[in-house]
Write a protein that holds these residues in place. Structure first.
Motif, PDB file in Angstrom:
ATOM      1  N   ARG A 145       0.823  -1.203   0.000  1.00 50.50           N
ATOM      2  CA  ARG A 145       0.000   0.000   0.000  1.00 50.50           C
ATOM      3  C   ARG A 145       0.858   1.254   0.000  1.00 50.50           C
ATOM      4  O   ARG A 145       0.532   2.256  -0.656  1.00 50.50           O
ATOM      5  CB  ARG A 145      -0.937  -0.001   1.212  1.00 50.50           C
ATOM      6  CG  ARG A 145      -2.227  -0.767   0.985  1.00 50.50           C
ATOM      7  CD  ARG A 145      -3.007  -0.949   2.269  1.00 50.50           C
ATOM      8  NE  ARG A 145      -2.410  -2.008   3.105  1.00 50.50           N
ATOM      9  CZ  ARG A 145      -2.921  -2.392   4.269  1.00 50.50           C
ATOM     10  NH1 ARG A 145      -4.000  -1.789   4.748  1.00 50.50           N
ATOM     11  NH2 ARG A 145      -2.352  -3.366   4.949  1.00 50.50           N
ATOM     12  N   ALA A 146       1.962   1.208   0.742  1.00 53.32           N
ATOM     13  CA  ALA A 146       2.847   2.376   0.797  1.00 53.32           C
ATOM     14  C   ALA A 146       3.342   2.753  -0.591  1.00 53.32           C
ATOM     15  O   ALA A 146       3.254   3.912  -1.003  1.00 53.32           O
ATOM     16  CB  ALA A 146       4.030   2.089   1.724  1.00 53.32           C
ATOM     17  N   THR A 147       3.850   1.778  -1.343  1.00 53.22           N
ATOM     18  CA  THR A 147       4.376   2.102  -2.667  1.00 53.22           C
ATOM     19  C   THR A 147       3.253   2.346  -3.678  1.00 53.22           C
ATOM     20  O   THR A 147       3.374   3.202  -4.552  1.00 53.22           O
ATOM     21  CB  THR A 147       5.298   0.985  -3.183  1.00 53.22           C
ATOM     22  OG1 THR A 147       4.572  -0.246  -3.284  1.00 53.22           O
ATOM     23  CG2 THR A 147       6.470   0.791  -2.253  1.00 53.22           C
ATOM     24  N   GLY A 148       2.152   1.595  -3.554  1.00 52.80           N
ATOM     25  CA  GLY A 148       1.030   1.807  -4.467  1.00 52.80           C
ATOM     26  C   GLY A 148       0.452   3.199  -4.333  1.00 52.80           C
ATOM     27  O   GLY A 148       0.235   3.899  -5.332  1.00 52.80           O
ATOM     28  N   PHE A 149       0.219   3.639  -3.094  1.00 56.22           N
ATOM     29  CA  PHE A 149      -0.320   4.968  -2.879  1.00 56.22           C
ATOM     30  C   PHE A 149       0.701   6.041  -3.237  1.00 56.22           C
ATOM     31  O   PHE A 149       0.330   7.101  -3.745  1.00 56.22           O
ATOM     32  CB  PHE A 149      -0.791   5.118  -1.433  1.00 56.22           C
ATOM     33  CG  PHE A 149      -2.170   4.569  -1.198  1.00 56.22           C
ATOM     34  CD1 PHE A 149      -2.444   3.220  -1.376  1.00 56.22           C
ATOM     35  CD2 PHE A 149      -3.210   5.395  -0.817  1.00 56.22           C
ATOM     36  CE1 PHE A 149      -3.718   2.714  -1.183  1.00 56.22           C
ATOM     37  CE2 PHE A 149      -4.484   4.903  -0.614  1.00 56.22           C
ATOM     38  CZ  PHE A 149      -4.742   3.555  -0.796  1.00 56.22           C
ATOM     39  N   LEU A 150       1.988   5.789  -2.982  1.00 56.32           N
ATOM     40  CA  LEU A 150       3.016   6.754  -3.360  1.00 56.32           C
ATOM     41  C   LEU A 150       3.036   6.949  -4.871  1.00 56.32           C
ATOM     42  O   LEU A 150       3.047   8.074  -5.373  1.00 56.32           O
ATOM     43  CB  LEU A 150       4.390   6.285  -2.881  1.00 56.32           C
ATOM     44  CG  LEU A 150       5.570   7.150  -3.341  1.00 56.32           C
ATOM     45  CD1 LEU A 150       5.496   8.543  -2.729  1.00 56.32           C
ATOM     46  CD2 LEU A 150       6.901   6.490  -2.988  1.00 56.32           C
ATOM     47  N   ALA A 329      -3.836  -1.707  -6.577  1.00 59.50           N
ATOM     48  CA  ALA A 329      -2.773  -2.716  -6.577  1.00 59.50           C
ATOM     49  C   ALA A 329      -2.140  -2.831  -5.197  1.00 59.50           C
ATOM     50  O   ALA A 329      -1.840  -3.935  -4.723  1.00 59.50           O
ATOM     51  CB  ALA A 329      -1.713  -2.367  -7.619  1.00 59.50           C
ATOM     52  N   GLY A 330      -1.930  -1.685  -4.524  1.00 62.95           N
ATOM     53  CA  GLY A 330      -1.341  -1.721  -3.186  1.00 62.95           C
ATOM     54  C   GLY A 330      -2.208  -2.448  -2.184  1.00 62.95           C
ATOM     55  O   GLY A 330      -1.719  -3.264  -1.395  1.00 62.95           O
ATOM     56  N   VAL A 331      -3.516  -2.180  -2.228  1.00 63.38           N
ATOM     57  CA  VAL A 331      -4.437  -2.835  -1.291  1.00 63.38           C
ATOM     58  C   VAL A 331      -4.492  -4.335  -1.554  1.00 63.38           C
ATOM     59  O   VAL A 331      -4.380  -5.157  -0.634  1.00 63.38           O
ATOM     60  CB  VAL A 331      -5.843  -2.214  -1.405  1.00 63.38           C
ATOM     61  CG1 VAL A 331      -6.854  -3.008  -0.577  1.00 63.38           C
ATOM     62  CG2 VAL A 331      -5.810  -0.755  -0.952  1.00 63.38           C
ATOM     63  N   VAL A 332      -4.660  -4.710  -2.828  1.00 59.80           N
ATOM     64  CA  VAL A 332      -4.748  -6.128  -3.177  1.00 59.80           C
ATOM     65  C   VAL A 332      -3.418  -6.825  -2.926  1.00 59.80           C
ATOM     66  O   VAL A 332      -3.368  -7.974  -2.466  1.00 59.80           O
ATOM     67  CB  VAL A 332      -5.186  -6.305  -4.642  1.00 59.80           C
ATOM     68  CG1 VAL A 332      -5.213  -7.774  -5.031  1.00 59.80           C
ATOM     69  CG2 VAL A 332      -6.563  -5.690  -4.858  1.00 59.80           C
TER      70      VAL A 332
END
Length: 481
Positions: A145-150, A329-332
């Motif tokens: 989630r950190a990298t997906g949201f970033l 993608a980060g959540v999944v």
């Protein structure tokens, strides 16, 4: 002082105020990075007209930023490993903002090429330092989630750039679009002045001068040879991607490959075969994604006959899809694991690639929908790429390992617009060329990630490392691999 990740991770509510502020600052920096980097793709036709360039020659200006990215990833990554993730981020944003502003003063092809190369150095450093900073500040169970949201910041930056293109270029010309690229740097530097350093870096690396990449690359006996090698590789890449290499191109490609491999061996030590395998994976990932990223505006204008407003609207929907896809993608990824989610997204994207480039110009609304869905899956899934790449390196090498590996692989982005333009010349259709490249390379990347090729190589060679990707299965489960 560093702010440690929550002891009981799993929810955004568990992040402290300082961690949220740190994430927002990194997110904003990456948004500005996306804004500055994508500008050149919006105005290739205008630049080609002013400087009397062919489309293929103009496309090399997109490649210019990729030619320099490996160096930015290496040097700024080493700075991030030695001095901390935060100072590396600040240097990176200065580089790409100043480079973008200078592009507005370009007086010809070569000046614009050099200024775009400076943008590439900054973008490389921003990607590696921001991604490692956020990952090492957040709980391990939330790092997808950190990298997906970033990475959702990057497409939002491209959407803002597309909107700016619609209003600025028709009124003031293409140069003003670059001038705007330098304005937001003051806000980002203000935000980053009070940021905490990444907790994991401070706990495991800070103060240990002999364990980071900078101690390897910049040691007294290696400093000058490495500087000379960097000059040779950079010169070879410039000659290759500007078309000046001529019959010497195969030899220059060999010199480049050997030089980059030499840096990989120094940087990663016994992990170098794993590093090179990850580079190949990222290279193929750029070959499937960047023909569309770099040439979609040109396709919309040349093949479909869209005006500035229509191009802006289409790119806005594409960028929003990209942003939504990185968050999803980060959540999944935190639920299913990084690699399974990545492969699933890539195969789903194939359902949208072909219809996008088969639509006639009068189906505008349907094109928006398909662009949103295609970018949400094919590009959005790249929100997991920093986590995937970073997991192949221990903390003490992660910023330079991620930055160098990713940005050497990003040379695929330099090849992509040239390949797209060349295939379009042969096939007579830019849309068909983009469809062929994106469709075929998507399958290749899905297989490489799905089969876990880099980690398999590491295990086959019995390479011992505390990198998460090479950890025992029980540790992988905890890391969300």
């Amino acid at each position: 002082m560093a702010t440690p990740p929550p002891t009981t991770p799993g929810s955004f509510r568990q992040l402290s105020g300082a961690q949220r502020k740190a994430f927002f600052a990194a997110w904003l920096g990456y948004l500005l990075d996306g804004f500055d980097f994508i500008l050149i793709t919006l105005i290739l036709t205008e630049i080609a007209d002013e400087f009397d360039l062919s489309l293929t020659k103009a496309a090399t200006l997109v490649s210019a930023a990729f030619v320099s990215r490996w160096l930015g990833g290496l040097v700024l990554g080493a700075i991030g490993d030695r001095y901390g993730r935060k100072p590396a981020m600040i240097i990176a944003i200065l580089a790409f903002s100043v480079g973008s502003g200078l592009c507005g003063f370009a007086w010809g092809y070569w000046s614009l090429f050099v200024f775009r190369a400076l943008v590439g150095i900054g973008m490389a450093g921003e990607y590696g330092s921001s991604a490692t900073y956020v990952m090492e500040s957040w709980p391990k169970s939330m790092r997808n989630r950190a990298t997906g949201f970033l990475l959702s910041a990057y497409p939002i930056g491209t959407v803002i750039a597309a909107l700016a293109y619609e209003f600025i270029v028709p009124a003031g010309g293409w140069r003003w679009l670059f001038y705007v690229g330098i304005i937001p740097v003051a806000l980002t530097l203000y935000l980053r002045r009070s940021l905490p350093e990444a907790a994991e870096w401070e706990q495991e690396v800070a103060g240990k001068d002999d364990v980071t990449t900078s101690s390897v690359l910049f040691s007294p006996r290696r400093r000058l040879p490495n500087a000379a090698l960097a000059v040779v590789v950079s010169a070879a890449l410039v000659l290759i991607f500007t078309g000046l290499a001529g019959p010497a191109a195969p030899y220059l490609i060999a010199v480049t490959v050997l030089g980059l491999a030499g840096f990989a061996v120094q940087l990663a030590g016994r992990l170098w075969p794993v590093m090179i395998a990850v580079m190949v994976t990222v290279f193929c990932a750029f070959l499937y994604s960047w023909p569309i990223q770099s040439l979609l505006p040109t396709y919309l204008k040349s093949d479909l006959g869209f005006d500035a407003s229509q191009v802006s609207n289409a790119l806005t929907w594409a960028g929003l899809g990209y942003a939504a896809g990185t968050c999803l993608a980060g959540v999944v990824g935190d639920k299913l694991g990084t690699r399974p989610t990545y492969v699933l997204g890539l195969f789903v994207s194939l359902a949208f690639v072909f219809p996008v480039f088969a639509l006639p110009s009068d189906n505008i609304v349907l094109l928006w929908v398909l662009l949103f869905a295609m970018q949400a899956t094919s590009q959005g899934i790249s929100g997991l790429l920093p986590k995937y790449v970073g997991d192949h390196f221990p903390t003490r090498l992660r910023a330079a390992g991620l930055g160098f590996t990713y940005n050497v692989g990003a040379l695929g982005g330099a090849v992509a617009p040239l390949a797209g333009a060349a295939i379009a010349d042969d096939l007579g259709s830019l849309g068909t060329a983009l469809m062929v490249l994106a469709g075929s390379l998507t399958v290749v990347v899905a297989l490489m990630i799905g089969l876990d090729v880099p980690a398999r190589i590491g295990r086959a060679l019995k390479i011992s490392s505390d990198a998460p990707a090479l950890a025992p299965k029980e540790r992988k489960a905890v890391s969300g691999l």
